[in-house]
Scaffold this active site. Structure first.
Site, PDB file in Angstrom:
ATOM      1  N   HIS A  50       0.282  -8.558  -2.042  1.00  0.00           N
ATOM      2  CA  HIS A  50      -0.013  -8.644  -0.329  1.00  0.00           C
ATOM      3  C   HIS A  50      -1.308  -9.162  -0.097  1.00  0.00           C
ATOM      4  O   HIS A  50      -2.044  -9.119  -1.060  1.00  0.00           O
ATOM      5  CB  HIS A  50       0.433  -7.238   0.340  1.00  0.00           C
ATOM      6  CG  HIS A  50      -0.813  -6.107   0.071  1.00  0.00           C
ATOM      7  ND1 HIS A  50      -0.303  -4.792  -0.708  1.00  0.00           N
ATOM      8  CD2 HIS A  50      -2.023  -6.050   0.166  1.00  0.00           C
ATOM      9  CE1 HIS A  50      -1.416  -4.268  -0.738  1.00  0.00           C
ATOM     10  NE2 HIS A  50      -2.439  -4.661  -0.422  1.00  0.00           N
TER      11      HIS A  50
HETATM   12  P1  TYD Z   1       0.817  -0.190  -0.591  1.00  0.00           P
HETATM   13  O1  TYD Z   1      -0.270  -0.747   0.268  1.00  0.00           O
HETATM   14  O2  TYD Z   1       2.323  -0.882  -0.185  1.00  0.00           O
HETATM   15  O3  TYD Z   1       0.620   0.181  -2.015  1.00  0.00           O
HETATM   16  P2  TYD Z   1       0.306  -0.860  -3.036  1.00  0.00           P
HETATM   17  O4  TYD Z   1      -1.206  -0.701  -3.369  1.00  0.00           O
HETATM   18  O5  TYD Z   1       1.072  -1.056  -4.187  1.00  0.00           O
HETATM   19  O6  TYD Z   1       0.621  -2.405  -2.401  1.00  0.00           O
HETATM   20  O7  TYD Z   1       0.977   1.374   0.222  1.00  0.00           O
HETATM   21  C1  TYD Z   1       1.908   2.440  -0.274  1.00  0.00           C
HETATM   22  C2  TYD Z   1       2.366   3.238   0.991  1.00  0.00           C
HETATM   23  O8  TYD Z   1       1.189   3.971   1.296  1.00  0.00           O
HETATM   24  C3  TYD Z   1       2.928   2.434   2.178  1.00  0.00           C
HETATM   25  O9  TYD Z   1       3.977   3.215   2.878  1.00  0.00           O
HETATM   26  C4  TYD Z   1       1.726   2.559   2.941  1.00  0.00           C
HETATM   27  C5  TYD Z   1       0.888   3.801   2.681  1.00  0.00           C
HETATM   28  N1  TYD Z   1      -0.636   3.786   2.642  1.00  0.00           N
HETATM   29  C6  TYD Z   1      -1.125   4.542   3.701  1.00  0.00           C
HETATM   30  O10 TYD Z   1      -0.545   5.208   4.537  1.00  0.00           O
HETATM   31  N2  TYD Z   1      -2.586   4.744   3.780  1.00  0.00           N
HETATM   32  C7  TYD Z   1      -3.572   3.786   3.021  1.00  0.00           C
HETATM   33  O11 TYD Z   1      -4.664   3.674   3.204  1.00  0.00           O
HETATM   34  C8  TYD Z   1      -2.564   2.848   2.131  1.00  0.00           C
HETATM   35  C9  TYD Z   1      -3.279   2.117   0.857  1.00  0.00           C
HETATM   36  C10 TYD Z   1      -1.307   3.142   1.848  1.00  0.00           C
END
Ligand code: TYD
Length: 134
Positions: A50
């Site tokens: 992302h």
């Molecule tokens: P995501 O950003 O998809 O992880 P990656 O680093 O693999 O892209 O985050 C995974 C899940 O955690 C998603 O449902 C959003 C949640 N999340 C939060 O609630 N707060 C946060 O600060 C972060 C980073 C993720």
């Protein structure tokens, strides 16, 4: 301008072991509103995929290593995060992916804003079209 901007922390360690200090607005070029860490990542799993519209981040592997791929829409660069003293800035509007996590990897991320799902761009095609408008 270089896509990979390193943040070096001074090593305050001594013969007892290591000590690294992170100060928002000083060693990190923004005030830190949120900190999260990714740990226990299963073998073969990649994360990220992302970009953020506004959020600025700095990432460190405080233990172990992983490979960070960053793409600003024009240039793609990769860097190994493998030192608790060497972080990488992930600016807004940079597509990023993390691969090849070691079993002991703890990826610490310092973020300029609270979590906000609407700040995410999770489609590479949408990211590419947004980045061309900038
Ligand atoms: P995501 O950003 O998809 O992880 P990656 O680093 O693999 O892209 O985050 C995974 C899940 O955690 C998603 O449902 C959003 C949640 N999340 C939060 O609630 N707060 C946060 O600060 C972060 C980073 C993720």
């Amino acid at each position: 301008m270089s896509l990979v901007k390193i943040v070096e922390l001074p090593n305050l360690g001594d013969d007892r072991g290591g000590l690294a200090v992170i100060e928002g607005g000083k060693t990190i070029p923004f005030d830190i509103k949120r900190t999260y860490y990714i740990y226990g990542t299963k073998q073969g799993v990649s994360r990220g995929f992302h970009a953020h519209k506004e959020l600025k981040q700095v990432a460190f592997c405080v233990s172990g290593r992983c490979r960070l791929v960053m793409d600003d829409g024009l240039t793609k660069k990769e860097v190994w995060l493998d030192s608790p003293l060497r972080g990488v800035q992930i600016p807004a509007m940079v597509w990023h992916e993390m691969h090849d996590f070691s079993q002991d990897c703890v990826l610490l991320v310092l973020a300029s804003e609270y979590y906000e799902e609407s700040d995410y761009i999770r489609s590479y095609e949408v990211f590419k079209s947004h980045s061309q408008l900038q």
